[in-house]
Design a protein around this motif. Structure first.
Motif, PDB file in Angstrom:
ATOM      1  N   ALA A   1      16.737 -23.599  15.705  1.00 33.46           N
ATOM      2  CA  ALA A   1      16.158 -22.672  14.725  1.00 33.46           C
ATOM      3  C   ALA A   1      14.633 -22.647  14.810  1.00 33.46           C
ATOM      4  CB  ALA A   1      16.603 -23.041  13.314  1.00 33.46           C
ATOM      5  N   GLY A   2      14.059 -23.361  15.745  1.00 36.19           N
ATOM      6  CA  GLY A   2      12.617 -23.285  15.958  1.00 36.19           C
ATOM      7  C   GLY A   2      11.776 -23.993  14.916  1.00 36.19           C
ATOM      8  N   THR A   3      12.348 -24.902  14.139  1.00 36.47           N
ATOM      9  CA  THR A   3      11.547 -25.625  13.159  1.00 36.47           C
ATOM     10  C   THR A   3      10.739 -26.724  13.844  1.00 36.47           C
ATOM     11  OG1 THR A   3      13.312 -27.171  12.742  1.00 36.47           O
ATOM     12  CG2 THR A   3      13.240 -25.243  11.346  1.00 36.47           C
TER      13      THR A   3
ATOM     14  N   MET B   1      18.017 -28.343  13.991  1.00 38.17           N
ATOM     15  CA  MET B   1      17.193 -27.219  13.524  1.00 38.17           C
ATOM     16  C   MET B   1      15.988 -27.048  14.449  1.00 38.17           C
ATOM     17  SD  MET B   1      18.373 -25.807  10.677  1.00 38.17           S
ATOM     18  CE  MET B   1      17.056 -25.147   9.672  1.00 38.17           C
TER      19      MET B   1
ATOM     20  N   THR C   1       1.515 -31.069  15.314  1.00 45.21           N
ATOM     21  CA  THR C   1       0.673 -29.911  15.578  1.00 45.21           C
ATOM     22  C   THR C   1       0.028 -30.044  16.958  1.00 45.21           C
ATOM     23  OG1 THR C   1       0.191 -29.842  13.237  1.00 45.21           O
ATOM     24  CG2 THR C   1      -1.257 -28.568  14.665  1.00 45.21           C
TER      25      THR C   1
ATOM     26  N   ALA D   1      10.950 -24.950   6.856  1.00 48.72           N
ATOM     27  CA  ALA D   1      11.986 -25.704   7.563  1.00 48.72           C
ATOM     28  C   ALA D   1      12.811 -26.519   6.574  1.00 48.72           C
ATOM     29  CB  ALA D   1      11.343 -26.614   8.601  1.00 48.72           C
TER      30      ALA D   1
ATOM     31  N   PHE E   1      10.305 -30.078  12.501  1.00 53.42           N
ATOM     32  CA  PHE E   1      10.418 -31.312  11.718  1.00 53.42           C
ATOM     33  C   PHE E   1       9.787 -32.504  12.442  1.00 53.42           C
ATOM     34  CE2 PHE E   1      14.139 -29.270   9.602  1.00 53.42           C
ATOM     35  CZ  PHE E   1      13.625 -29.324   8.328  1.00 53.42           C
TER      36      PHE E   1
ATOM     37  N   ARG F   1      -2.165 -33.028   7.351  1.00 48.14           N
ATOM     38  CA  ARG F   1      -3.573 -33.384   7.526  1.00 48.14           C
ATOM     39  C   ARG F   1      -4.419 -32.129   7.324  1.00 48.14           C
ATOM     40  NH1 ARG F   1      -2.455 -35.390  13.371  1.00 48.14           N
ATOM     41  NH2 ARG F   1      -1.148 -33.556  13.111  1.00 48.14           N
TER      42      ARG F   1
ATOM     43  N   THR G   1       5.184 -24.203  14.875  1.00 45.84           N
ATOM     44  CA  THR G   1       4.054 -24.357  13.964  1.00 45.84           C
ATOM     45  C   THR G   1       3.482 -25.764  13.995  1.00 45.84           C
ATOM     46  OG1 THR G   1       5.521 -24.962  12.190  1.00 45.84           O
ATOM     47  CG2 THR G   1       4.911 -22.648  12.358  1.00 45.84           C
ATOM     48  N   GLY G   2       4.286 -26.732  14.394  1.00 44.41           N
ATOM     49  CA  GLY G   2       3.827 -28.110  14.312  1.00 44.41           C
ATOM     50  C   GLY G   2       3.797 -28.572  12.863  1.00 44.41           C
ATOM     51  N   GLY G   3       3.108 -29.678  12.617  1.00 43.25           N
ATOM     52  CA  GLY G   3       3.052 -30.209  11.265  1.00 43.25           C
ATOM     53  C   GLY G   3       4.169 -31.193  10.989  1.00 43.25           C
TER      54      GLY G   3
ATOM     55  N   LEU H   1       6.914 -35.450   5.028  1.00 41.46           N
ATOM     56  CA  LEU H   1       6.261 -34.310   5.679  1.00 41.46           C
ATOM     57  C   LEU H   1       5.123 -33.770   4.824  1.00 41.46           C
ATOM     58  CD1 LEU H   1       9.376 -32.396   7.044  1.00 41.46           C
ATOM     59  CD2 LEU H   1       7.634 -33.560   8.381  1.00 41.46           C
TER      60      LEU H   1
ATOM     61  N   ARG I   1      -1.272 -16.924  18.212  1.00 45.42           N
ATOM     62  CA  ARG I   1      -0.883 -18.292  18.530  1.00 45.42           C
ATOM     63  C   ARG I   1       0.596 -18.493  18.222  1.00 45.42           C
ATOM     64  NH1 ARG I   1      -4.266 -22.994  16.139  1.00 45.42           N
ATOM     65  NH2 ARG I   1      -5.540 -22.472  17.946  1.00 45.42           N
ATOM     66  N   PHE I   2       1.020 -17.962  17.112  1.00 54.38           N
ATOM     67  CA  PHE I   2       2.401 -18.186  16.701  1.00 54.38           C
ATOM     68  C   PHE I   2       2.849 -17.038  15.819  1.00 54.38           C
ATOM     69  CE2 PHE I   2       5.511 -19.727  13.635  1.00 54.38           C
ATOM     70  CZ  PHE I   2       6.452 -20.283  14.480  1.00 54.38           C
ATOM     71  N   MET I   3       4.066 -16.626  15.961  1.00 51.97           N
ATOM     72  CA  MET I   3       4.578 -15.620  15.033  1.00 51.97           C
ATOM     73  C   MET I   3       6.048 -15.860  14.758  1.00 51.97           C
ATOM     74  SD  MET I   3       4.553 -12.341  17.519  1.00 51.97           S
ATOM     75  CE  MET I   3       6.202 -11.737  17.622  1.00 51.97           C
TER      76      MET I   3
ATOM     77  N   ILE J   1      -5.889 -29.620  10.051  1.00 49.53           N
ATOM     78  CA  ILE J   1      -5.211 -29.756  11.350  1.00 49.53           C
ATOM     79  C   ILE J   1      -3.830 -29.118  11.275  1.00 49.53           C
ATOM     80  CG2 ILE J   1      -4.290 -31.370  13.025  1.00 49.53           C
ATOM     81  CD1 ILE J   1      -6.474 -33.335  12.113  1.00 49.53           C
ATOM     82  N   ASP J   2      -3.042 -29.606  10.316  1.00 45.34           N
ATOM     83  CA  ASP J   2      -1.713 -29.026  10.142  1.00 45.34           C
ATOM     84  C   ASP J   2      -1.816 -27.816   9.232  1.00 45.34           C
ATOM     85  OD1 ASP J   2      -0.585 -31.090  11.604  1.00 45.34           O
ATOM     86  OD2 ASP J   2      -0.505 -32.390   9.843  1.00 45.34           O
ATOM     87  N   ILE J   3      -0.835 -26.927   9.347  1.00 40.92           N
ATOM     88  CA  ILE J   3      -0.872 -25.795   8.426  1.00 40.92           C
ATOM     89  C   ILE J   3      -0.598 -26.308   7.019  1.00 40.92           C
ATOM     90  CG2 ILE J   3      -0.228 -24.077  10.141  1.00 40.92           C
ATOM     91  CD1 ILE J   3       2.559 -24.127   9.011  1.00 40.92           C
TER      92      ILE J   3
ATOM     93  N   HIS K   1       5.671 -23.243  21.395  1.00 40.66           N
ATOM     94  CA  HIS K   1       5.674 -22.168  20.411  1.00 40.66           C
ATOM     95  C   HIS K   1       6.356 -22.637  19.134  1.00 40.66           C
ATOM     96  CE1 HIS K   1       6.741 -18.296  18.536  1.00 40.66           C
ATOM     97  NE2 HIS K   1       5.579 -17.949  19.007  1.00 40.66           N
TER      98      HIS K   1
ATOM     99  N   PRO L   1      13.178 -20.543   8.970  1.00 40.81           N
ATOM    100  CA  PRO L   1      12.913 -21.980   9.083  1.00 40.81           C
ATOM    101  C   PRO L   1      11.750 -22.309  10.021  1.00 40.81           C
ATOM    102  CG  PRO L   1      15.215 -21.488   9.560  1.00 40.81           C
ATOM    103  CD  PRO L   1      14.565 -20.193   9.328  1.00 40.81           C
ATOM    104  N   ALA L   2      11.491 -21.420  10.990  1.00 37.93           N
ATOM    105  CA  ALA L   2      10.467 -21.751  11.983  1.00 37.93           C
ATOM    106  C   ALA L   2       9.057 -21.568  11.457  1.00 37.93           C
ATOM    107  CB  ALA L   2      10.669 -20.883  13.226  1.00 37.93           C
ATOM    108  N   PHE L   3       8.913 -20.990  10.243  1.00 42.35           N
ATOM    109  CA  PHE L   3       7.581 -20.565   9.806  1.00 42.35           C
ATOM    110  C   PHE L   3       6.672 -21.715   9.389  1.00 42.35           C
ATOM    111  CE2 PHE L   3       4.691 -18.120   6.947  1.00 42.35           C
ATOM    112  CZ  PHE L   3       4.153 -17.333   7.948  1.00 42.35           C
ATOM    113  N   GLY L   4       7.192 -22.901   9.288  1.00 43.34           N
ATOM    114  CA  GLY L   4       6.351 -24.045   8.923  1.00 43.34           C
ATOM    115  C   GLY L   4       7.210 -25.124   8.313  1.00 43.34           C
ATOM    116  N   PRO L   5       6.658 -26.337   8.181  1.00 42.40           N
ATOM    117  CA  PRO L   5       7.465 -27.434   7.656  1.00 42.40           C
ATOM    118  C   PRO L   5       8.055 -27.139   6.271  1.00 42.40           C
ATOM    119  CG  PRO L   5       5.457 -28.273   8.594  1.00 42.40           C
ATOM    120  CD  PRO L   5       5.336 -26.788   8.621  1.00 42.40           C
TER     121      PRO L   5
END
Lengths: 643, 509
Positions: A263-265, A259, A271, B440, A267, B48, A283-285, B43, B426-428, B51-53, A281, B433-437
């Motif tokens: 899929a750009g996740t 993924m 960040t 995901a 995991f 944090r 989101t990180g986390g 996750l 910064r990000f779009m 720091i993290d979204i 590019h 799934p890519a929008f955040g943990p």
């Protein structure tokens, strides 16, 4: 067909019929076969081929390690300008070699051989079953493996080459490698295909594990109670559970990394991750540590998946050739179960350097040291079994005998790694490579060779050639030690396991003097490899010794390959279904065993290793030999399910 | 050959093979989903602050209000009920087989399949909603959330990347040929300029000071685009042949030279040196071919066409090692804003988002303050008693839904449309799934669960549609089919159970 058809008697009548009257067509018999023996051999031959490929990759790497910057003879033509610019193995290809050597050897070579081949061929015969519990699932299992292996192999020919970030595929490196492709291009990179192939391989192992455990629990023959089961079957049962429960978390890790890649996740991407000066590019986390936890939750039990079948094979051969019962059979069964359980709670000893915290490190250090207890019980039992026995040094027994000290070295050198303080120094050095390979290469692979020599007559009715066997065994034993023993020296000196040029770029470490020029060993070394120059032996020079060991080991396999194929036609005929005078059930069925295995209902009348029973006519009393004095232990007839 | 205990259970274990097998398989499934649930905890607990979204609340993501049109929680709840019902139905189907009632079996099994269908349709609706939703995170952390504005007329998909190209650089390599064709010659970029032509630089292989290289050697005549691919391939082949013959000749020369050395003069390591020399004559890297356009062409690009979104004002890297050179004219994202979220903004009053709203900034600021006051009032009694507002509540107040109500008989909301320059982003991504943990793991787990539902339904459907023959084959066949349904049902229960864990952690918590 009536409900009673499920009883043993009828089952074997059918087996007989099938064999005698209607042979399945070629493609059903040899390709899409549901017969456990054919599947076992399919696994075996595919596994041996992959073992060869993995070994070949390693030989290419060993050239680059021993002679950094020098063009590789002959092979540079095949590698081409992409992987060997100017004939020199490129860092990228070196990395591919390392990652794929590990992957191929572990997942495509040893597990299929140990679990797939021997497990499939021997287990149903030893417990007296006509086949595996789910024959078609068994076939699916092999073909999933074949698909995964094929995909893994095909990934070498992609633009990006195969996976190249180590067999552990740690994120974030694994996620951000080879991303300069289109969306579909990204899918068709070695790194992504490694994950796809792993999903197939894991599926194969899971289906296999379900099948093995079901077979051992439900298809034991009449009288084959738990404590009458040969030790090999116990080893397979525990191995089955390890695969069943440890592989899914790796599947999770593979899916999540997939993924991340396609899929750009995020995991496994933290960040604010920069790669090559660019903010990634994403989101990180995510958490890179999470990947390591998931990977090693599989990774450690996997080591026991590699070693338990080997110990099982060796136990069979030791009992057979010392002509004595296995010493401490019940203790060994207990030990193997404890080993299986403990192997699930030691995984983080691979991660001392990640900064998990000292409390966690201490926990895993404790469990890791604990796991040496059952391991030592197993090896000690084998040793005591041999103690004072009149040992027949047959071909399989030679390998099995060599297995014990080799595995011992591998196991004992693992102890220092268990302590996190020492591990900080030894982590990711050649010491770890030496330790692990002693366990798996002269350990497991020797046991696998032992198994091949041992069960070969069962399938072919002929013995493998003894002279070629010796020509295979002795050079292999010497070369294995030539390869792996120097690694301990290099590792303790601090040489890193993954350095591309064999460590030449890290001069402070690699130029440490191990032995001075006056030392006789140095003189000998210099005489052979350096035209007799009067120079010290630095730790990096050991690379040359190791590499020559590896190439000689390759030559030592030639007699085996010749022996393996030629003995089918020219080997000495055994003229008996029980050439080794063994006691377990597989020696009671015809040679080669027909579809359905047994011509008459197999019954286990006694314990598995009744050798040299006082007062008996021969020095072996097989499990399948009825004893007039002792009535067979009755297993109640199965009842039809209630409607 | 007959495998024992295929239908009847073994006495001492009490199990027939398939039942044992499915329990073992479910054990591995527990480990599979266990791994995923652990990852969820790992996750979520690892976020944090600052720091993290932030990890969103399930109810906020899915919505539970019918009035606002977002009621995903209710859909999830409906799906829970549907799956539980289907679990009951599968047991009824099994019992019907055991009592020998085929009609009832069919009826119940249809119920199971329809339930699975409803579940998947709901899932599809939910996914679709999320895929349409779009979020842009500005460089100061503000999240501008809404929907991309599609401009059918100009072919924009919400993103406007216009690049005025004057030259194109083609990488010559074997593997590039499909990419040249895909990215330039399929008409996507060039159809608007059918008359434009392109001139390519030609190269020839040359030897200079003992080294090989490629030197520019004039230009081709102006080619229409349809001929570019062919020409590139031709050049590639030519240069490859030239390079190879160079290399072959040089290697031959080295070998002949070496052979001339008498054996007595060969130093130790002579062979090694020779091998090094021979391999050192390597084939050459093909040069980059520059194509000059007869007139600059305006390209409409999508960010995903651009390698790692790594582009500059004068060059755009495309996949396959090709580059567009010229001038970036505009680079914007058009968004209909439904939410402004300041959770990750250091100072919500100075957020970059306000400036994007243009003339109506003040109205929206007022709305934001008003919203805050309203929320505060809700809690004021609690605060008056000396209690504290929980942190996550405070955090959640940091967003507004900016809209104007239009009058008339059918009042509806209109949302502001903003154009966001790329350098502020910064990000779009859409809410995929890519929008955040959270997203995901949401898509991974529900997706994997959905696959299980589909697989389970296929297996059960097989029993329904193809089981009659086995059922009619007598006592044993009937028993066998019942066993199969039992095994399938056990799997179905497991799938249901997974959902019962998934629903609260994904939709409620």
């Amino acid at each position: 067909m009536s409900a009673a058809a499920a009883t043993h008697d009828e089952a074997h009548d059918h087996g007989h019929d099938d064999h005698d009257h209607h042979d399945p067509p070629f493609w059903r018999k040899y390709i899409f076969s549901t017969d456990h023996k054919m599947i076992g051999m399919q696994y075996g031959i595919t596994g041996l081929i992959f073992l060869g490929i993995g070994f070949f990759l390693m030989m290419i790497m060993r050239w680059s390690i021993a002679y950094p910057g020098e063009p590789i003879p002959v092979l540079w033509r095949f590698l081409g300008e992409q992987w060997a610019p100017g004939g020199v193995v490129s860092p990228d290809f070196y990395n591919i070699g390392g990652a794929m050597h590990g992957t191929i050897m572990v997942f495509l070579g040893i597990v299929p051989l140990a679990f797939g081949a021997f497990g499939n061929y021997v287990t149903p015969l030893q417990i007296g079953a006509p086949d595996m519990a789910f024959p078609r699932l068994n076939m699916a299992s092999f073909w999933f493996y074949f698909l995964g292996g094929g995909l893994m192999f095909a990934s070498f020919f992609l633009d990006s080459g195969a996976a190249k970030v180590g067999w552990t595929n740690y994120s974030p490196l694994a996620t951000t490698t080879d991303t300069a492709y289109t969306k579909w291009g990204l899918f068709w990179t070695g790194q992504t295909q490694w994950l796809m192939a792993m999903v197939f391989l894991i599926t194969s192992s899971l289906l296999g594990a379900v099948n093995f455990i079901s077979t051992i629990i439900n298809l034991r023959a009449k009288g084959m109670s738990w404590m009458r089961m040969p030790f090999f079957c116990w080893a397979m049962l525990v191995t089955g559970f390890l695969l069943l429960l440890a592989f899914p978390p790796l599947e999770v890790a593979a899916i999540m990394q997939l993924m991340d890649r396609v899929a750009g996740t995020s995991f496994f991407l933290p960040t604010g991750l920069y790669v090559g000066g660019d903010l990634v590019h994403a989101t990180g986390g995510g958490s890179p540590l999470l990947y390591q936890h998931l990977f090693w939750f599989l990774g450690h039990p996997e080591v026991y998946v590699l070693i338990l079948p080997a110990i099982g094979i060796v136990a069979e051969i030791v009992a057979n050739n010392t002509r004595r019962p296995l010493w401490g059979y019940k203790t060994m069964v207990g030990a193997v179960m404890v080993l299986g359980f403990l192997s699930f709670i030691v995984w983080a000893h691979h991660m001392y350097l990640t900064g998990m915290g000292s409390a966690i490190s201490t926990f895993f250090q404790t469990t890791t040291v604990l796991i040496s207890i059952p391991s030592v019980i197993l090896i000690t039992s084998l040793l005591i079994s041999m103690w004072g026995g009149s040992i027949r040094f047959t071909m399989p027994m030679l390998w099995a005998t060599a297995f014990i000290p080799m595995f011992g070295i591998g196991g004992l050198t693992g102890l220092p790694l268990a302590f996190n303080l020492i591990d900080l120094h030894l982590h990711d050095t050649y010491y770890v490579i030496g330790h692990f390979h002693y366990v798996v290469a002269p350990g497991t692979i020797f046991a696998l060779f032992a198994g091949i020599y041992y069960w070969y007559p069962k399938q072919t009715g002929r013995q493998m050639n003894k002279l070629l066997g010796h020509l295979h065994f002795w050079p292999s034993l010497i070369c294995m030690n030539l390869i792996f023993a120097p690694m301990f020296v290099q590792g303790m000196a601090g040489m890193h396991r993954r350095a591309y040029d064999g460590g030449a770029a890290y001069e402070q470490i690699s130029s440490q003097v191990w032995l001075t020029a006056d030392n006789p060993f140095t003189k000998f070394f210099n005489f052979i490899f350096r035209d007799g120059a009067y120079v010290d032996l630095q730790v990096i020079d050991l690379n040359i010794l190791t590499s020559f060991g590896a190439w000689a080991l390759a030559l030592a396999q030639v007699p085996f390959i010749i022996n393996f194929f030629s003995s089918v036609f020219f080997g000495k005929k055994t003229n008996s279904d029980n050439p080794w005078q063994g006691t377990t059930l597989e020696w009671s069925c015809p040679t080669p065993p027909p579809h359905g295995n047994f011509t008459k209902e197999p019954v286990a009348y006694r314990d598995p290793y009744e050798y040299s029973v006082p007062g008996a006519d021969t020095d072996f009393t097989p499990q399948f030999e009825p004893d007039s004095d002792e009535a067979p232990k009755e297993e109640p007839e199965p009842e039809p399910a209630k409607a | 050959m007959q495998i024992p205990y295929e239908v009847t259970p073994r006495r001492d274990t009490g199990l027939f093979n398939a039942k044992l097998g499915i329990w073992l398989f479910l054990a591995s499934e527990v480990m599979l989903f266990g791994g995923l649930f652990s990852a969820y905890v790992f996750l979520r607990a690892g976020v944090r602050e600052g720091i993290d979204i932030p990890w969103p609340n399930g109810t906020d993501v899915h919505g539970y209000s019918f009035a606002s049109g977002e009621f995903g929680v209710w859909i999830g709840f409906l799906n829970t009920l549907v799956l539980i019902a289907s679990s009951v139905l599968v047991v009824m189907a099994w019992a019907s087989l055991k009592t020998g009632n085929w009609r009832k079996f069919q009826l119940y099994m249809w119920g199971v399949l329809i339930s699975a269908g409803i579940f998947m349709v709901n899932k599809g609706y939910e996914y679709n909603q999320k895929f349409k939703h779009f979020g842009v995170r500005l460089v100061d952390g503000t999240l501008v959330d809404g929907y991309l504005v599609h401009d059918e007329e100009h072919g924009h998909n919400g993103e406007r990347i216009t690049f005025n190209a004057s030259t194109i650089e083609f990488a010559l390599s074997r593997s590039n040929k499909e990419r040249v064709s895909t990215y330039f010659l399929d008409g996507r970029f060039f159809e608007k300029n059918p008359d434009a032509t392109i001139t390519l630089t030609k190269f020839k292989a040359e030897e200079k000071d003992g080294k090989f290289g490629f030197e520019p050697d004039g230009e081709t005549e102006a080619l229409p685009f349809s001929e570019v691919e062919g020409k590139l391939l031709e050049m590639e082949k030519l240069l490859k042949n030239e390079a190879e013959s160079f290399v072959a000749a040089e290697r031959k020369r080295i070998k002949e030279e070496a052979a001339a050395t008498p054996a007595s003069e060969r130093a130790p390591g002579w062979a090694n040196e020779l091998r090094k020399k021979i391999a050192g004559v390597s084939p050459l890297d093909r040069p980059v071919v520059t194509g000059t356009l007869s007139a600059p062409i305006e390209f409409q690009l999508k960010a995903k066409d651009i390698i790692n979104r790594r582009y500059q004002a004068d060059s755009i890297p495309l996949f396959g090692g090709n580059f567009l050179k010229g001038e970036l004219v505009e680079d914007m994202v058009d968004l209909e804003v439904h939410t402004l979220d300041f959770q990750m903004t250091r100072n919500d009053q100075e957020s970059m988002a306000w400036a994007l709203l243009g003339n109506e900034e003040k109205a929206y600021r007022d709305g934001y303050h008003h919203y805050h006051e309203e929320r505060y009032k809700e809690f004021s009694k609690w605060v008056a008693k000396g209690g504290q507002i929980p942190n996550d509540k405070l955090r959640l107040w940091k967003h507004i839904h900016p809209y104007k109500e239009s009058g008339g008989e059918d009042p509806h909301h209109t949302y502001p449309i903003v154009s966001i320059p790329r350098d502020q982003i910064r990000f779009m991504s859409n809410h995929g799934p890519a929008f955040g943990p959270y997203f995901a793991i949401y898509f991974t787990m529900t997706g994997l669960h959905g696959l299980h539902v589909i697989c389970g339904a296929v297996v059960l459907a097989y029993f329904l549609f193809f089981g009659k023959k086995m059922y009619d084959s007598g006592e044993r066949g009937r028993e066998h089919l019942a066993n199969r349904v039992e095994v399938g049902g056990l799997f179905w229960h497991f799938v249901d159970l997974v959902w019962i864990f998934l629903f609260p952690i994904m939709y409620l918590m």
